[in-house]
Design an enzyme around this catalytic site. Structure first.
Site, PDB file in Angstrom:
ATOM      1  CG  HIS A 152      -1.986   0.936   1.321  1.00 29.25           C
ATOM      2  ND1 HIS A 152      -1.816   2.285   1.124  1.00 29.25           N
ATOM      3  CD2 HIS A 152      -3.308   0.756   1.571  1.00 29.25           C
ATOM      4  CE1 HIS A 152      -2.979   2.887   1.267  1.00 29.25           C
ATOM      5  NE2 HIS A 152      -3.900   1.976   1.540  1.00 29.25           N
ATOM      6  CG  ASP A 195     -10.808   3.774  -2.931  1.00 28.74           C
ATOM      7  OD1 ASP A 195      -9.970   2.923  -3.293  1.00 28.74           O
ATOM      8  OD2 ASP A 195     -11.336   3.775  -1.797  1.00 28.74           O
ATOM      9  CD  GLU A 252      -3.333   0.957  -2.090  1.00 28.00           C
ATOM     10  OE1 GLU A 252      -3.805  -0.080  -1.612  1.00 28.00           O
ATOM     11  OE2 GLU A 252      -3.883   2.064  -1.963  1.00 28.00           O
TER      12      GLU A 252
HETATM   13  C1  BG6 Z   1      -6.952   2.096   0.072  1.00 30.10           C
HETATM   14  C2  BG6 Z   1      -8.424   1.797  -0.096  1.00 30.10           C
HETATM   15  O1  BG6 Z   1      -6.210   0.998  -0.361  1.00 30.10           O
HETATM   16  O2  BG6 Z   1      -6.668   2.332   1.451  1.00 30.10           O
HETATM   17  C3  BG6 Z   1      -9.237   2.960   0.458  1.00 30.10           C
HETATM   18  O3  BG6 Z   1      -8.692   1.574  -1.474  1.00 30.10           O
HETATM   19  C4  BG6 Z   1      -8.847   3.236   1.904  1.00 30.10           C
HETATM   20  O4  BG6 Z   1     -10.620   2.660   0.351  1.00 30.10           O
HETATM   21  C5  BG6 Z   1      -7.346   3.451   1.985  1.00 30.10           C
HETATM   22  O5  BG6 Z   1      -9.538   4.381   2.376  1.00 30.10           O
HETATM   23  C6  BG6 Z   1      -6.817   3.724   3.403  1.00 30.10           C
HETATM   24  O6  BG6 Z   1      -7.183   2.688   4.257  1.00 30.10           O
HETATM   25  P1  BG6 Z   1      -6.779   2.733   5.799  1.00 30.10           P
HETATM   26  O7  BG6 Z   1      -7.381   1.494   6.384  1.00 30.10           O
HETATM   27  O8  BG6 Z   1      -5.279   2.721   5.872  1.00 30.10           O
HETATM   28  O9  BG6 Z   1      -7.352   4.021   6.349  1.00 30.10           O
END
Ligand code: BG6
Length: 281
Positions: A152, A195, A252
């Site tokens: 991510h 997203d 990601e």
């Molecule tokens: C992304 C998702 O990978 O991560 C989003 O597609 C999400 O929907 C984002 O808001 C952040 O997620 P988190 O759990 O780290 O706040």
């Protein structure tokens, strides 16, 4: 140089430097939160991020494992690896220009409460003039398990208005904001909340802004997520300052949606990513 660092609250990370690059990697989540080449930072890190066990760092490269996203309601969003403590297995200074860091997470009573399987998750960071990471999942259980996962990565950008993402032209994606399937037309520019989960994604994607170009190369991945929360969502998110959406974009490399893996008994499955970046000005 390799040093173990510990904050007052007990939060631990490895700091390392060789002749071409430097990095900081937390034991929690095997989470790299700084990678610099010639003093140029590749990764975005929120100035409001928590550095405490139990809360994921906001920025760097959280590892989403054994689930990407929130489609599987039985598991936390993005799985649980990002808040679990990994063991530092080995740091090898292979040469002046390459340091390899190996971290491992094994199933435990705690993990079995969330996901009832025996596993070993090995992460290998290759810190050199490029950043390479391998995420290797081994099934140590008596039954197969399903896996979705992602690097991510929060890329630091000069300004979100200058971002151009190429390599996904013509690809089908799921727009997670509308639930609709769409096709990408041309390059991606970010001027609103984005997203998306791109399917059958290309092996190489390029991110550029006015100052840098990053080449993203993934192996064993056929899905990629492009995410920026934009104004309203950013203001509500944990560990993020109000204007942070201008400073990063997440691209990601993943195994998500239909690109899931079924890991058989005693089988190992790996996801690889390599980031090559250069300064444009
Ligand atoms: C992304 C998702 O990978 O991560 C989003 O597609 C999400 O929907 C984002 O808001 C952040 O997620 P988190 O759990 O780290 O706040």
């Amino acid at each position: 140089m390799v040093e173990m660092k510990k904050l007052e609250n007990g939060f631990e990370y490895v700091e390392l430097k060789n002749s071409v690059a430097s990095a900081k990697i937390a034991l929690q989540g095997a989470h790299i939160f700084s990678f610099k080449r010639s003093d140029e930072e590749l990764l975005w890190l929120s100035s409001k991020s928590a550095f405490e066990n139990g809360t994921a760092i906001r920025g760097g490269i959280p590892l989403c494992w054994p689930r990407f996203g929130n489609l599987d309601k039985a598991l936390p969003q993005h799985g649980f690896a990002r808040t679990f403590l990994f063991e530092l297995m080995k740091v090898t200074e292979e040469s002046d220009t390459l340091t390899v860091v190996h971290m491992q997470l094994k199933s435990s009573q705690e993990s079995r409460k969330i996901w009832n399987f025996d596993f070993v998750l090995d992460i290998f960071f290759h810190i050199s003039d490029t950043l390479k990471i391998e995420m290797q999942t081994s099934n140590k259980d008596t039954k197969e398990f399903l896996l979705t996962q992602a690097f991510h990565t929060y890329f630091a950008v000069s300004d979100i208005d200058d971002v151009v993402i190429s390599g996904l032209d013509g690809k089908e994606y799921l727009d997670s904001l509308t639930g609709k399937e769409e096709y990408q037309k041309g390059d991606i520019f970010i001027d609103r909340e984005v997203d998306r989960i791109y399917k059958e994604s290309a092996e190489h994607i390029t991110l550029s802004d006015k100052e840098h170009e990053v080449n993203i190369g993934a192996k064993n991945s056929h899905s990629v997520i492009v995410w920026n929360p934009w104004i309203e969502k950013c203001a509500k998110m944990s560990g993020m300052q109000k204007e942070a959406y201008k400073e990063f974009v997440c691209i990601e490399s993943a195994n998500a949606l239909d690109d899931f893996k079924v890991v058989q008994l005693n089988e190992s499955v790996s996801l690889f990513v390599k980031y090559n970046f250069r300064k444009l000005v």
